[in-house]
Design an enzyme around this catalytic site. Structure first.
Site, PDB file in Angstrom:
ATOM      1  N   HIS A 268      40.725  36.967  37.135  1.00 55.43           N
ATOM      2  CA  HIS A 268      42.106  37.430  36.867  1.00 55.43           C
ATOM      3  C   HIS A 268      41.990  38.775  36.144  1.00 55.43           C
ATOM      4  O   HIS A 268      41.366  39.701  36.661  1.00 55.43           O
ATOM      5  CB  HIS A 268      42.811  36.332  36.062  1.00 55.43           C
ATOM      6  CG  HIS A 268      44.288  36.491  35.891  1.00 55.43           C
ATOM      7  ND1 HIS A 268      45.034  37.404  36.587  1.00 55.43           N
ATOM      8  CD2 HIS A 268      45.171  35.831  35.081  1.00 55.43           C
ATOM      9  CE1 HIS A 268      46.305  37.298  36.218  1.00 55.43           C
ATOM     10  NE2 HIS A 268      46.421  36.361  35.307  1.00 55.43           N
ATOM     11  N   HIS A 307      43.141  39.492  46.739  1.00 54.45           N
ATOM     12  CA  HIS A 307      44.268  39.012  45.936  1.00 54.45           C
ATOM     13  C   HIS A 307      44.876  37.802  46.627  1.00 54.45           C
ATOM     14  O   HIS A 307      44.923  37.765  47.854  1.00 54.45           O
ATOM     15  CB  HIS A 307      45.324  40.113  45.796  1.00 54.45           C
ATOM     16  CG  HIS A 307      46.239  39.896  44.646  1.00 54.45           C
ATOM     17  ND1 HIS A 307      47.347  39.103  44.736  1.00 54.45           N
ATOM     18  CD2 HIS A 307      46.183  40.347  43.371  1.00 54.45           C
ATOM     19  CE1 HIS A 307      47.954  39.082  43.564  1.00 54.45           C
ATOM     20  NE2 HIS A 307      47.273  39.813  42.716  1.00 54.45           N
ATOM     21  N   ASP A 363      42.961  46.064  39.466  1.00 53.99           N
ATOM     22  CA  ASP A 363      41.812  46.191  38.571  1.00 53.99           C
ATOM     23  C   ASP A 363      40.733  47.126  39.101  1.00 53.99           C
ATOM     24  O   ASP A 363      39.817  47.483  38.366  1.00 53.99           O
ATOM     25  CB  ASP A 363      41.191  44.810  38.319  1.00 53.99           C
ATOM     26  CG  ASP A 363      42.082  43.946  37.458  1.00 53.99           C
ATOM     27  OD1 ASP A 363      42.723  44.514  36.564  1.00 53.99           O
ATOM     28  OD2 ASP A 363      42.139  42.733  37.676  1.00 53.99           O
TER      29      ASP A 363
HETATM   30  N1  ACO Z   1      34.634  39.948  47.528  1.00 54.92           N
HETATM   31  C1  ACO Z   1      34.114  39.323  48.614  1.00 54.92           C
HETATM   32  N2  ACO Z   1      34.723  38.344  49.305  1.00 54.92           N
HETATM   33  C2  ACO Z   1      35.927  37.981  48.851  1.00 54.92           C
HETATM   34  C3  ACO Z   1      36.545  38.573  47.738  1.00 54.92           C
HETATM   35  C4  ACO Z   1      35.854  39.597  47.066  1.00 54.92           C
HETATM   36  N3  ACO Z   1      36.389  40.206  45.991  1.00 54.92           N
HETATM   37  N4  ACO Z   1      37.746  38.007  47.506  1.00 54.92           N
HETATM   38  C5  ACO Z   1      37.874  37.080  48.465  1.00 54.92           C
HETATM   39  N5  ACO Z   1      36.787  37.056  49.278  1.00 54.92           N
HETATM   40  C6  ACO Z   1      36.580  36.226  50.466  1.00 54.92           C
HETATM   41  C7  ACO Z   1      36.279  34.788  50.079  1.00 54.92           C
HETATM   42  O1  ACO Z   1      34.897  34.575  49.937  1.00 54.92           O
HETATM   43  C8  ACO Z   1      36.862  34.046  51.262  1.00 54.92           C
HETATM   44  O2  ACO Z   1      35.970  34.188  52.346  1.00 54.92           O
HETATM   45  P1  ACO Z   1      35.746  32.947  53.367  1.00 54.92           P
HETATM   46  O3  ACO Z   1      37.073  32.785  54.070  1.00 54.92           O
HETATM   47  O4  ACO Z   1      34.646  33.392  54.249  1.00 54.92           O
HETATM   48  O5  ACO Z   1      35.401  31.771  52.502  1.00 54.92           O
HETATM   49  C9  ACO Z   1      38.100  34.852  51.631  1.00 54.92           C
HETATM   50  O6  ACO Z   1      37.816  36.193  51.186  1.00 54.92           O
HETATM   51  C10 ACO Z   1      39.379  34.349  50.974  1.00 54.92           C
HETATM   52  O7  ACO Z   1      39.176  34.381  49.559  1.00 54.92           O
HETATM   53  P2  ACO Z   1      39.680  33.264  48.560  1.00 54.92           P
HETATM   54  O8  ACO Z   1      38.674  33.133  47.466  1.00 54.92           O
HETATM   55  O9  ACO Z   1      40.070  32.028  49.304  1.00 54.92           O
HETATM   56  O10 ACO Z   1      40.992  33.942  48.016  1.00 54.92           O
HETATM   57  P3  ACO Z   1      41.792  33.503  46.717  1.00 54.92           P
HETATM   58  O11 ACO Z   1      43.215  33.833  46.987  1.00 54.92           O
HETATM   59  O12 ACO Z   1      41.489  32.118  46.325  1.00 54.92           O
HETATM   60  O13 ACO Z   1      41.193  34.450  45.577  1.00 54.92           O
HETATM   61  C11 ACO Z   1      40.830  36.299  44.148  1.00 54.92           C
HETATM   62  C12 ACO Z   1      41.805  35.617  45.129  1.00 54.92           C
HETATM   63  C13 ACO Z   1      40.443  35.296  43.048  1.00 54.92           C
HETATM   64  C14 ACO Z   1      41.550  37.470  43.503  1.00 54.92           C
HETATM   65  C15 ACO Z   1      39.586  36.765  44.931  1.00 54.92           C
HETATM   66  O14 ACO Z   1      39.965  37.696  45.920  1.00 54.92           O
HETATM   67  C16 ACO Z   1      38.526  37.371  44.006  1.00 54.92           C
HETATM   68  O15 ACO Z   1      37.730  36.628  43.443  1.00 54.92           O
HETATM   69  N6  ACO Z   1      38.511  38.729  43.840  1.00 54.92           N
HETATM   70  C17 ACO Z   1      37.577  39.356  42.927  1.00 54.92           C
HETATM   71  C18 ACO Z   1      38.076  39.245  41.495  1.00 54.92           C
HETATM   72  C19 ACO Z   1      39.256  40.151  41.246  1.00 54.92           C
HETATM   73  O16 ACO Z   1      39.262  41.318  41.585  1.00 54.92           O
HETATM   74  N7  ACO Z   1      40.265  39.558  40.581  1.00 54.92           N
HETATM   75  C20 ACO Z   1      41.454  40.314  40.182  1.00 54.92           C
HETATM   76  C21 ACO Z   1      42.649  39.899  40.976  1.00 54.92           C
HETATM   77  S1  ACO Z   1      44.040  40.870  40.520  1.00 54.92           S
HETATM   78  C22 ACO Z   1      44.539  40.195  39.057  1.00 54.92           C
HETATM   79  O17 ACO Z   1      44.365  39.035  38.781  1.00 54.92           O
HETATM   80  C23 ACO Z   1      45.154  41.054  38.100  1.00 54.92           C
END
Ligand code: ACO
Length: 437
Positions: A268, A307, A363
């Site tokens: 987050h 996201h 971010d």
């Molecule tokens: N890098 C690589 N792969 C990713 C990323 C990433 N940053 N984010 C998602 N994916 C992939 C997942 O591995 C998944 O792949 P799959 O379908 O092969 O399993 C697919 O994309 C879908 O991702 P989920 O994890 O299901 O998406 P979710 O909605 O649960 O997660 C989150 C969202 C937590 C923001 C995620 O994208 C992440 O971890 N990002 C990196 C951390 C980040 O930047 N957080 C800040 C968010 S903005 C905020 O909170 C202010």
């Protein structure tokens, strides 16, 4: 167009049910009547991580994740960032309308007069180790305010709520600045009521021996814009924590601390700090393709990408890129920006990211500006928490005023052992071999 009704047939009983559809949702409680017999509890929905569940009706923030749209109270984020101050936007988020000049003057006046911390709170902060993480200090100190203002527990009294909202919005920059100076071993700087919200924050961070701190206007405005972009973001992890904790009628100080704790995680608000660490690890532009390969192999995540809601460019990331150019005219260009731009370019052309609709989020670029301004990555998430406090309080207030809301208490699907008898300790074999049900 047919009726706004969903017809469900339970194949177990062959009974058909009609469930009203409102605002694109059905009420989960309407499913409870779907039973196999009088002993049956009734149907529930199972939705880990709230992937498809609306927990409230809200009039604060609108996001269209597919189109990359963000609005507070109907106003596009781009217009607010360009034309308003952070406190104007905080007023909007909290009260539903943009303030008149007189209303803004009054709001700013109240917030400004609540920026001081009680001396005991200052002493409390002094107890932290010199290398304590600023977010840990921030969360604990916000929670500690609950001990200073015990009347805050009267959460159903609108006048008390208003006062605590002024206090929280007024004091979070002071707490943030004190955590920063504590980690540097510098004496704390008291708030200066002549200055604007962000100028005063900069004063409390960076004033040394000069009699009056003069903030750089460009940097103060850039910080103000960053604060506007972070003011609210509907039902994210921390807003949900604020509402859940607040729903037990806990006071707003401890509820805000809980929301800040939720924000601190790397998935987050903690992601801005992680982005800078990631750029450090990558080191040079030449190493980017190899890093992308590691991301695609599932070894690491590309921090600042992806996201839950945005499946398009995060509109805040676009505004931050614009603000970064203004900041770099003052501070000089942060070399990490070139790396971030290259990382973004490569990622956005790659099938892995295209298929999953992974775009830079807020971010990805914010830390690069913060670093150019002189902040260490450890304090980035605290910088996020300051403006988000306004959003959390708006969500909390809306929750308390919503007659449909009650204490937040999800259901579970129990998958554990059936009933069984306790075996005397000397007869246990460490295995679950005694289940009788
Ligand atoms: N890098 C690589 N792969 C990713 C990323 C990433 N940053 N984010 C998602 N994916 C992939 C997942 O591995 C998944 O792949 P799959 O379908 O092969 O399993 C697919 O994309 C879908 O991702 P989920 O994890 O299901 O998406 P979710 O909605 O649960 O997660 C989150 C969202 C937590 C923001 C995620 O994208 C992440 O971890 N990002 C990196 C951390 C980040 O930047 N957080 C800040 C968010 S903005 C905020 O909170 C202010």
């Amino acid at each position: 167009m047919g009726k706004d009704v969903l017809t469900l047939i339970d194949q177990r009983t062959e009974i058909s049910y009609e469930v009203p559809i409102q605002n694109g949702t059905i009420r989960a409680m309407d499913l409870r009547k779907i039973k196999t017999g009088p002993e049956d509890f009734g149907l529930m929905t199972y939705d880990p991580a709230f992937m498809n569940t609306a927990s409230c009706r809200s009039a604060i923030t609108f996001i269209d994740g597919d189109k990359g749209i963000l609005r507070y109270r109907g106003y596009p984020i781009e217009q607010l960032a360009e034309q308003c101050s952070f406190l104007e936007v905080a007023y909007l988020v909290l009260n539903g309308e943009l303030p008149t000049a007189a209303q803004l003057h009054d709001f700013v006046n109240h917030v400004t007069h609540h920026t001081m911390l009680h001396e005991t709170t200052k002493k409390f902060l002094e107890g932290f180790r010199y290398n304590a993480h600023p977010m840990g200090m921030f969360i604990s100190t916000v929670a500690a305010l609950s001990t200073v203002y015990p009347e805050a527990r009267h959460v159903h009294d609108p006048e008390v709520r208003k006062l605590e909202i002024y206090r929280l919005i007024g004091k979070v920059p002071t707490i943030a600045a004190y955590t920063y100076r504590h980690s540097l071993g510098y004496p704390y700087v008291y708030p200066d009521n002549d200055l604007s919200y962000t100028e005063n924050f900069m004063n409390m961070l960076w004033k040394m021996v000069e009699p009056k701190y003069q903030a750089n206007k460009v940097l103060a405005r850039a910080l103000d814009i960053l604060f506007i972009l972070h003011a609210d973001h509907e039902q994210n992890c921390s807003a949900n924590a604020m509402r859940a904790v607040g729903s037990s009628l806990a006071d707003p100080f401890v509820a805000t601390a809980a929301a800040a704790a939720a924000l601190s995680g790397p998935l987050h608000g903690g992601a801005n700090e992680e982005v800078l660490k990631m750029l450090e690890v990558i080191g040079t532009k030449e190493n980017i393709p190899a890093y992308i390969q590691r991301v695609k192999a599932g070894e690491v995540k590309l921090m600042g990408f992806g996201h839950r809601i945005y499946k398009n460019y995060d509109p805040r990331a676009r505004i931050i890129k614009w603000a970064a150019d203004r900041v770099f005219e003052v501070t000089g260009r942060n070399k990490k920006l070139d790396m971030a731009l290259e990382l973004e370019r490569i990622a956005l052309e790659d099938e892995y990211f295209i298929k999953r609709k992974l775009y830079p989020n807020v971010d990805f670029y914010s830390g690069i500006i913060y670093q150019a301004m002189g902040f260490n990555p450890e304090i980035f998430t605290v910088l996020f928490a300051i403006p988000r406090t306004a959003g959390w309080l708006a969500q909390w207030q809306e929750m308390l005023e919503d007659p449909e809301q009650k204490i937040a208490r999800p259901r579970q699907v129990y998958i554990g052992s059936g009933v069984r008898d306790v075996v005397a300790i000397d007869k246990r074999n460490g295995k679950n071999s005694t289940a009788s049900g």
